[in-house]
Design a protein around this motif. Sequence first.
Motif, mmCIF file in Angstrom:
data_model
loop_
_atom_site.group_PDB
_atom_site.id
_atom_site.type_symbol
_atom_site.label_atom_id
_atom_site.label_comp_id
_atom_site.label_asym_id
_atom_site.label_seq_id
_atom_site.Cartn_x
_atom_site.Cartn_y
_atom_site.Cartn_z
ATOM 1 N N TRP A 139 -13.542 -16.965 -61.853
ATOM 2 C CA TRP A 139 -14.903 -16.485 -61.961
ATOM 3 C C TRP A 139 -15.899 -17.636 -62.083
ATOM 4 O O TRP A 139 -15.672 -18.507 -63.061
ATOM 5 C CB TRP A 139 -15.062 -15.492 -63.385
ATOM 6 N N LYS A 140 -16.868 -17.829 -60.987
ATOM 7 C CA LYS A 140 -17.615 -19.042 -60.942
ATOM 8 C C LYS A 140 -18.459 -19.354 -61.976
ATOM 9 O O LYS A 140 -18.354 -20.796 -62.346
ATOM 10 C CB LYS A 140 -18.613 -19.082 -59.650
ATOM 11 N N PRO A 141 -18.877 -18.834 -62.716
ATOM 12 C CA PRO A 141 -19.686 -19.030 -64.077
ATOM 13 C C PRO A 141 -18.881 -19.686 -65.187
ATOM 14 O O PRO A 141 -19.457 -20.124 -66.070
ATOM 15 C CB PRO A 141 -20.433 -17.665 -64.458
ATOM 16 N N SER A 142 -17.554 -19.746 -65.132
ATOM 17 C CA SER A 142 -16.982 -20.342 -66.044
ATOM 18 C C SER A 142 -16.421 -21.585 -65.346
ATOM 19 O O SER A 142 -15.347 -22.445 -66.137
ATOM 20 C CB SER A 142 -15.631 -19.464 -66.440
ATOM 21 N N LEU A 143 -16.728 -22.005 -64.197
ATOM 22 C CA LEU A 143 -16.338 -23.589 -63.781
ATOM 23 C C LEU A 143 -16.806 -24.568 -64.726
ATOM 24 O O LEU A 143 -16.088 -25.578 -64.854
ATOM 25 C CB LEU A 143 -16.954 -23.690 -62.310
ATOM 26 N N HIS A 144 -18.031 -24.412 -65.374
ATOM 27 C CA HIS A 144 -18.309 -25.524 -66.240
ATOM 28 C C HIS A 144 -17.409 -25.806 -67.360
ATOM 29 O O HIS A 144 -17.085 -26.933 -67.931
ATOM 30 C CB HIS A 144 -19.754 -25.129 -66.827
ATOM 31 N N GLU A 145 -16.722 -24.639 -67.827
ATOM 32 C CA GLU A 145 -15.720 -24.822 -68.922
ATOM 33 C C GLU A 145 -14.558 -25.584 -68.363
ATOM 34 O O GLU A 145 -13.505 -26.306 -69.399
ATOM 35 C CB GLU A 145 -15.480 -23.542 -69.579
ATOM 36 N N ALA A 146 -14.114 -25.168 -67.105
ATOM 37 C CA ALA A 146 -13.023 -25.963 -66.579
ATOM 38 C C ALA A 146 -13.313 -27.266 -66.147
ATOM 39 O O ALA A 146 -12.286 -28.109 -66.512
ATOM 40 C CB ALA A 146 -12.554 -25.241 -65.141
ATOM 41 N N ALA A 147 -14.305 -27.833 -66.052
ATOM 42 C CA ALA A 147 -14.802 -29.143 -65.715
ATOM 43 C C ALA A 147 -14.609 -29.867 -67.257
ATOM 44 O O ALA A 147 -14.275 -30.914 -67.055
ATOM 45 C CB ALA A 147 -16.117 -29.064 -65.160
ATOM 46 N N ALA A 148 -15.192 -29.106 -68.225
ATOM 47 C CA ALA A 148 -15.028 -29.967 -69.485
ATOM 48 C C ALA A 148 -13.624 -29.790 -70.029
ATOM 49 O O ALA A 148 -13.330 -30.509 -71.031
ATOM 50 C CB ALA A 148 -15.983 -29.196 -70.471
ATOM 51 N N GLY A 149 -12.631 -29.293 -69.546
ATOM 52 C CA GLY A 149 -11.497 -28.983 -70.069
ATOM 53 C C GLY A 149 -11.248 -28.058 -71.007
ATOM 54 O O GLY A 149 -10.199 -27.888 -71.514
ATOM 55 N N THR A 150 -12.094 -27.277 -71.295
ATOM 56 C CA THR A 150 -12.133 -26.127 -72.554
ATOM 57 C C THR A 150 -11.360 -24.910 -72.026
ATOM 58 O O THR A 150 -11.521 -23.889 -72.507
ATOM 59 C CB THR A 150 -13.457 -26.012 -73.167
ATOM 60 N N LEU A 151 -11.434 -24.666 -70.599
ATOM 61 C CA LEU A 151 -10.719 -23.501 -70.021
ATOM 62 C C LEU A 151 -9.666 -24.162 -69.074
ATOM 63 O O LEU A 151 -10.055 -25.102 -68.313
ATOM 64 C CB LEU A 151 -11.785 -22.813 -69.316
ATOM 65 N N ASP A 152 -8.472 -23.508 -69.116
ATOM 66 C CA ASP A 152 -7.348 -24.131 -68.551
ATOM 67 C C ASP A 152 -7.359 -23.068 -67.047
ATOM 68 O O ASP A 152 -7.309 -22.036 -67.035
ATOM 69 C CB ASP A 152 -5.977 -23.701 -68.764
ATOM 70 N N ILE A 153 -7.608 -23.743 -65.800
ATOM 71 C CA ILE A 153 -7.574 -22.989 -64.692
ATOM 72 C C ILE A 153 -6.430 -22.044 -64.157
ATOM 73 O O ILE A 153 -6.657 -21.013 -63.761
ATOM 74 C CB ILE A 153 -8.096 -23.814 -63.393
ATOM 75 N N GLN A 154 -5.182 -22.845 -64.644
ATOM 76 C CA GLN A 154 -3.954 -22.235 -64.212
ATOM 77 C C GLN A 154 -3.609 -21.021 -65.196
ATOM 78 O O GLN A 154 -2.982 -20.111 -64.477
ATOM 79 C CB GLN A 154 -2.758 -23.159 -64.531
ATOM 80 N N GLN A 155 -4.194 -20.594 -66.091
ATOM 81 C CA GLN A 155 -3.987 -19.448 -66.840
ATOM 82 C C GLN A 155 -5.267 -18.644 -66.799
ATOM 83 O O GLN A 155 -5.001 -17.766 -66.717
ATOM 84 C CB GLN A 155 -4.173 -19.761 -68.647
ATOM 85 N N GLU A 156 -6.368 -18.981 -66.167
ATOM 86 C CA GLU A 156 -7.460 -18.215 -66.287
ATOM 87 C C GLU A 156 -7.438 -17.417 -64.773
ATOM 88 O O GLU A 156 -8.129 -16.431 -64.570
ATOM 89 C CB GLU A 156 -8.604 -19.038 -66.307
ATOM 90 N N GLY A 157 -6.938 -18.425 -63.836
ATOM 91 C CA GLY A 157 -6.959 -17.655 -62.428
ATOM 92 C C GLY A 157 -6.277 -16.343 -62.290
ATOM 93 O O GLY A 157 -5.145 -16.003 -62.832
ATOM 94 N N LEU A 158 -6.648 -15.587 -61.303
ATOM 95 C CA LEU A 158 -5.932 -14.363 -61.007
ATOM 96 C C LEU A 158 -5.620 -14.479 -59.563
ATOM 97 O O LEU A 158 -6.277 -14.868 -58.745
ATOM 98 C CB LEU A 158 -6.955 -12.906 -61.087
ATOM 99 N N THR A 159 -4.267 -14.143 -59.135
ATOM 100 C CA THR A 159 -3.791 -14.344 -57.840
ATOM 101 C C THR A 159 -3.907 -13.225 -56.971
ATOM 102 O O THR A 159 -4.304 -11.866 -57.543
ATOM 103 C CB THR A 159 -2.165 -14.102 -57.759
#
Length: 438
Positions: free
Chosen positions: A48-68
């Motif tokens: 979900w693109k609006p959460s990319l700022h959290e991924a950039a800061a490291g507060t969201l783990d992309i590998q766990q957040e992503g949906l295949t």
Amino acid sequence: MRTSTSPAPHRVVIVGGGAGGLELAAQLGRRFGPQAITLVDARPMHIWKPSLHEAAAGTLDIQQEGLTYLVLAQLNRFSFVLGGLTSVDREARKITVSAVVSPDGEEVVPERVIAYDTLVMAVGSTSNFFGTQGAEAHAVTLDTVEQAERFRLLMLKAMYQLNERRDRDEQAKLNLVIVGAGATGVELAVELYEAGHVVSAYGLRNFKPSRDMVITIIEGGPRILGALPEKISEAAYNRLSQVGVRVETNCRVAEVRPGSVLTGDGREFPADLCMWAAGIKGQPVLDALDLPQNRIGQLEVDARLHTSDPHILALGDCASAPWRDGRSVPARAQAAHQQADYLGKLLGARIRGQAEPQTGYVYEDHGSLVSLGQDAGVGSLMGKLTGRGLFVSGTLARLMYMSLHLMHHKAILGIGRTATLALARLLMKRTQSRVKLH
């Protein structure tokens, strides 16, 4: 003996698995199946693109957040094709999708040609540097998962290096410059501030964010969050001031250099990292369609989201749809969600061979929410109902902001799976650090 054959289904191909494209594919797939609905995307996972700022800061783990996408395709009964769009043959109604290549350069899946009866473009947008000298070469953007991860690693590296430099130079600083004070820039600034405090607790004893990290937002307009009501802008500014973020308004960036940012009035801001969040434009791949575009490269569509080619539609950030007072529908997640719902009905009729709805899409502004950290937010709601909008702030606004992500998951996973996923992520947070440190 005569056998009857059913007519071939109307083939809808959706290019782009962002919020709008994926929701449209899921909605249509559940109704018409994989023979009729195909989703094409260059990446195997949805974020979900609006959460990319959290991924950039490291507060969201992309590998766990992503949906295949393959899993989503199976759950929602649409076909998925992995690869980037390379060309469109409008006369033959075919698109070419690039080969899939492994990290070591080996071709895994060859180039493919896919036929369509209706093509829906939902490829989103990319950063607009407005011709600023050095910006593309020296600034980091936040358009993709890869860019968010790159920024996170550069940020983490810079923190560790500063931690070592403090032993030799007590005045050393980590300077971060964010160009653009829209939602992305403002949200990223606060998220970086909070992430810095968490990282300092993991072995960086000499790193103190309030002392060692300088975050500056540079905005060309008169105020931050210029597209939102002034009350939201004021509340966000107060929050930024509270955490020590420096805000420079009415300030145009003239050049981005390695290690600094120059402004039009002759000032120079030190920048160990520069994040560009100053505007968007259409993806270059849209040029392959040879269709009318607006001045920033978005496809021009009518009120029914049709381009000048009746077999090609567009939604989301890549489309310039008419709104009011000569303006276009703003590039927001809620607009993409609404457009997906609208096209779901229009394409449903087209697939069934029925008359399409003649009423156009009308954008409804349900308000805006901005995340200002894990326990704070700010926004306005129900603008259409109250005339002026209901102002919300603090934890309530933050919870409502989080609910938007859950609503997106509900559209593609259903209520049960969304609830299970939310609970699983909540439990996982109890065993993990608040910031991804590797």
